[in-house]
Design a protein around this motif. Structure first.
Motif, mmCIF file in Angstrom:
data_model
loop_
_atom_site.group_PDB
_atom_site.id
_atom_site.type_symbol
_atom_site.label_atom_id
_atom_site.label_comp_id
_atom_site.label_asym_id
_atom_site.label_seq_id
_atom_site.Cartn_x
_atom_site.Cartn_y
_atom_site.Cartn_z
ATOM 1 N N ILE A 65 0.710 -1.145 -0.198
ATOM 2 C CA ILE A 65 -0.065 -0.173 -0.029
ATOM 3 C C ILE A 65 1.002 0.833 -0.158
ATOM 4 N N ILE A 66 0.790 2.486 -0.968
ATOM 5 C CA ILE A 66 1.348 3.474 -0.379
ATOM 6 C C ILE A 66 0.612 4.329 -0.718
ATOM 7 N N ASP A 67 1.603 5.632 -0.326
ATOM 8 C CA ASP A 67 0.672 7.302 0.395
ATOM 9 C C ASP A 67 -0.098 7.510 -0.504
ATOM 10 N N ALA A 68 -0.576 7.448 -2.344
ATOM 11 C CA ALA A 68 -0.740 8.063 -2.673
ATOM 12 C C ALA A 68 -2.232 7.446 -3.591
ATOM 13 N N GLY A 69 -3.540 7.726 -3.729
ATOM 14 C CA GLY A 69 -4.319 6.966 -4.772
ATOM 15 C C GLY A 69 -5.501 8.030 -5.753
ATOM 16 N N SER A 70 -6.026 8.133 -5.827
ATOM 17 C CA SER A 70 -7.105 8.934 -7.191
ATOM 18 C C SER A 70 -6.790 10.926 -6.534
ATOM 19 N N LYS A 71 -6.202 10.783 -4.958
ATOM 20 C CA LYS A 71 -6.322 12.360 -5.529
ATOM 21 C C LYS A 71 -4.825 12.529 -5.911
ATOM 22 N N VAL A 72 -3.830 11.501 -6.288
ATOM 23 C CA VAL A 72 -2.593 11.812 -6.738
ATOM 24 C C VAL A 72 -2.783 11.609 -8.100
ATOM 25 N N PHE A 73 -2.813 10.402 -8.366
ATOM 26 C CA PHE A 73 -2.908 9.413 -10.005
ATOM 27 C C PHE A 73 -4.226 9.688 -10.533
ATOM 28 N N SER A 74 -3.964 10.236 -12.064
ATOM 29 C CA SER A 74 -5.147 9.343 -12.733
ATOM 30 C C SER A 74 -5.958 8.245 -13.633
ATOM 31 N N SER A 75 -7.793 8.741 -12.624
ATOM 32 C CA SER A 75 -8.079 6.836 -13.365
ATOM 33 C C SER A 75 -7.389 6.883 -14.868
ATOM 34 N N ASP A 76 -6.780 7.243 -15.449
ATOM 35 C CA ASP A 76 -6.915 7.431 -17.106
ATOM 36 C C ASP A 76 -5.675 5.696 -16.656
ATOM 37 N N ALA A 77 -5.868 5.460 -18.245
ATOM 38 C CA ALA A 77 -6.325 4.062 -18.307
ATOM 39 C C ALA A 77 -5.164 3.964 -19.460
ATOM 40 N N MET A 78 -4.307 2.728 -19.250
ATOM 41 C CA MET A 78 -3.282 2.465 -20.561
ATOM 42 C C MET A 78 -4.442 1.828 -21.875
ATOM 43 N N PRO A 79 -4.037 2.332 -22.899
ATOM 44 C CA PRO A 79 -4.632 1.918 -24.327
ATOM 45 C C PRO A 79 -4.344 0.606 -24.160
ATOM 46 N N PRO A 80 -5.282 -0.452 -24.384
ATOM 47 C CA PRO A 80 -5.325 -1.851 -24.543
ATOM 48 C C PRO A 80 -3.956 -2.680 -25.311
ATOM 49 N N GLY A 81 -3.605 -3.629 -24.244
ATOM 50 C CA GLY A 81 -2.603 -4.158 -24.482
ATOM 51 C C GLY A 81 -1.315 -3.274 -24.692
ATOM 52 N N THR A 82 -1.040 -2.248 -23.500
ATOM 53 C CA THR A 82 0.010 -1.631 -23.555
ATOM 54 C C THR A 82 0.716 -1.559 -21.986
ATOM 55 N N GLY A 83 -0.074 -2.109 -21.044
ATOM 56 C CA GLY A 83 0.268 -2.512 -19.220
ATOM 57 C C GLY A 83 -1.196 -2.059 -19.165
#
Length: 353
Positions: free
Chosen positions: A257-275
């Motif tokens: 568990i790290i001290d950074a969630g949705s208030k730090v990282f965007s919810s943008d997902a990688m394009p299919p098949g890239t990660g």
């Protein structure tokens, strides 16, 4: 200050990589005979915008009036707003900007054109407009050649505005096809565009192959991120921006568990098949940020084996898409050669209007 003493989560930008990224893009544009107009929505920092101009950029691109106001306050005097502006309030603010900077606005409809024209009349000077056309992105942009011609004709005749050219995002093969049909028709009506503005970092270095673009708008290239690496535009060594986080819990062998969630990282997902997941951990390539709550990041470390991170360990995370992550912080840290340099306010962050 020792970087290890700065509390997490915090974004850190390595200036040596930034400088290399800026020079690489400017050099490409110079070789290709394309004017560079970088998009500041990625960094939102006047000092970095000034550096882009010092290296040869024509001016800057902003997505919002609030961004443009911050940049104009910092002395930048050539600004494109690549977003349709609609309404009286927008016209008044644009007029204020036009009185202290050369302003252009992209648009795809008559209401936005009238908004810009009103701003020009209030300011007492013409404001340039670029007619945006869609090449398959399905966002803003007219979808037919007739609509481009109609708006260009209207701009030519309307007081307060000046027809300066065309805009497209992202530049792709379809962009070239459209322009091959469109440009002869425009020239036959005396509407030859002085500017053909294209955008998009992932394929930026192929712009000259795809379409007769005269001006390139790119933003992410200054930092790069997981998406630009996946697209082949950059390597991990070209990624200047990383969020520093701390492991705060190891409730199971396969979970950190790290001290950074949705208030730090965007919810943008990688394009299919890239990660998978919401970021890349350079020190633990097998780790995946698979889930977030507001303040917690759940990292699957099952692929790390006995080398999984420990409680208290600080990690670097390269975001999937750096632009929205940059907008979530009030300030970041500049480093040079890995050593702390200064805290830097992200002056134009949070400008949603």
């Amino acid at each position: 200050m020792e970087l290890s003493l700065v509390e997490t989560p915090t974004p850190v930008v390595e200036l040596d990589i930034v400088e290399a990224n800026l020079r690489r893009m400017q050099d490409y544009c110079d070789r290709a005979g394309i004017a560079l107009r970088p998009h500041i929505k990625t960094h939102k920092i006047p000092a970095l915008a000034h550096r882009q101009i010092e290296l040869g950029a024509r001016g800057i691109t902003c997505q919002k009036l609030g961004e443009a106001e911050v940049m104009a306050d910092a002395g930048i005097d050539d600004i494109l707003i690549s977003y349709p502006l609609v309404g009286v309030g927008k016209a008044l603010r644009l007029a204020g900007l036009a009185q202290r900077a050369t302003m252009r606005v992209s648009l795809d409809n008559r209401v936005a054109l009238e908004t810009v024209a009103e701003a020009g009349r209030i300011a007492g000077r013409e404001i340039g407009v670029l007619v945006e056309f869609d090449s398959g992105n399905g966002r803003t942009g007219v979808t037919s050649i007739d609509e481009v011609l109609e708006l260009a004709r209207a701009a030519r005749e309307m007081a307060g505005v000046r027809f300066d050219g065309l805009m497209n995002y992202p530049v792709n093969a379809r962009t070239g096809e459209i322009l091959r049909d469109l440009l002869p028709k425009m020239e036959s009506e005396g509407l030859k565009p002085g500017i053909i503005s294209g955008g998009g970092t992932p394929n930026a270095f192929r712009t000259h192959e795809m379409a007769p673009i005269t001006e390139l708008r790119v933003g992410t290239y200054i930092y790069n991120d997981r998406m630009t690496v996946a697209a082949g535009h950059a390597s991990w060594d070209d990624c200047a921006y990383a969020v520093h986080v701390t492991v705060i819990s190891r409730p199971r062998p396969d979970l950190a568990i790290i001290d950074a969630g949705s208030k730090v990282f965007s919810s943008d997902a990688m394009p299919p098949g890239t990660g998978d997941g919401h970021g890349y951990f350079p020190a633990y390539a097998g780790a995946k940020l698979v889930k977030m709550s507001e303040e917690h990041g759940m990292v699957d470390v099952s692929a790390c084996g006995g080398e999984a991170p420990k409680v208290g360990e600080r990690l670097r995370v390269i975001p999937n898409h750096v632009c929205p992550v940059s907008n979530l912080f009030d300030r970041l840290i500049f480093t040079k050669g890995g050593a702390f340099q200064t805290f830097m306010p992200i002056a134009a962050r949070g400008r949603s209007q």
